[in-house]
Design an enzyme around this catalytic site. Structure first.
Site, PDB file in Angstrom:
ATOM      1  N   CYS A  32       2.383   8.708  -3.355  1.00 54.86           N
ATOM      2  CA  CYS A  32       2.454   9.113  -1.851  1.00 54.86           C
ATOM      3  C   CYS A  32       3.938   9.364  -1.396  1.00 54.86           C
ATOM      4  O   CYS A  32       4.473   8.268  -1.295  1.00 54.86           O
ATOM      5  CB  CYS A  32       1.681   7.777  -1.188  1.00 54.86           C
ATOM      6  SG  CYS A  32       2.008   8.018   0.694  1.00 54.86           S
ATOM      7  N   CYS A  35       4.751   7.190   1.782  1.00 54.25           N
ATOM      8  CA  CYS A  35       4.961   6.005   1.547  1.00 54.25           C
ATOM      9  C   CYS A  35       6.343   5.571   1.172  1.00 54.25           C
ATOM     10  O   CYS A  35       6.887   4.654   1.406  1.00 54.25           O
ATOM     11  CB  CYS A  35       4.144   5.353   0.315  1.00 54.25           C
ATOM     12  SG  CYS A  35       2.307   5.643   0.697  1.00 54.25           S
TER      13      CYS A  35
END
Length: 226
Positions: A32, A35
């Site tokens: 991700c 993230c």
């Protein structure tokens, strides 16, 4: 060094939730991109607010701990959940640094500071009734010490009484006696109420205030007294 814990099982997370008043959870994934973008913000908040037994910061990899992600119904990454007393009070989805910071500050600031608060400590400048200091520790005076002081006072009183009773110059004898305590005399610097030197008497000396004490000791400045 980051102050967060990697959690991989529901039991581990439950243990942290029981031991801490506030738990901040970061649900993320290694693949991700957002993230990774918000990770430094989470790390900085953990370094600022994490406090053992008070506030815990947790990272959960959704691929390694799918059970936890399902338990909290995580649908997107990153997702941040804040638990207070094991109950969800805030949820932030997406890499929103401002929203994450505001939520953490709201729920963690007071709790993390209270970890260093005093819990019934003795206030500076005060002492417990009947207290004394031994080996650098303040405590209550043992009964045998208090009894010893009382007996000593009684002996001095009786000795002064006998000396003054049989002396021609009772006042002078009492002043010259080795049993006399302190610098008090019977000619104006001591005595009880209604006698010279007693409270309100012409020879009485008032106790000095804080300003007087500072003048006597050279004053206090710059964080030191001398």
């Amino acid at each position: 060094m980051s102050k967060y814990t990697h959690v991989t099982s529901p039991l581990q997370l439950s243990g942290l939730a029981v031991k801490n008043s506030v738990v901040v959870i970061d649900f993320h994934a290694t693949w991700c991109g957002p993230c990774r973008v918000i990770a430094p913000t989470f790390d900085a908040l953990a370094n600022k607010h994490a406090a053992p037994g008070k506030v815990a910061f947790v990272k959960v990899d959704v691929d390694q701990a799918q059970t936890i992600a399902q338990q909290y119904e995580v649908r997107a990454m990153p997702t941040f959940i804040i638990l207070v007393n094991n109950k969800e009070v805030a949820r932030i989805q997406g890499a929103d640094s401002r929203a994450l910071t505001n939520a953490v500050e709201k729920h963690c600031t007071g709790v993390s500071k209270s970890a260093y608060a005093s819990t019934g400590g003795q206030k500076l400048g005060s002492a417990p009734v009947g207290g004394y200091v031994k080996d650098g520790t303040m405590g209550r005076k043992p009964a045998r010490i208090a009894a010893g002081n009382w007996v000593d006072t009684l002996i001095r009183f009786m000795a002064l009484y006998l000396v003054s009773l049989f002396a021609i110059d009772a006042r002078g004898a009492a002043e010259r006696s080795s049993y006399r305590t302190g610098d008090r005399t019977l000619n104006g610097n001591g005595g009880g109420s209604g006698r010279p030197g007693g409270p309100g008497g012409p020879g009485g000396r008032k106790l000095g205030g804080v300003s007087q004490i500072r003048r006597d000791t050279g004053g206090c400045a710059g964080g030191s007294c001398g």
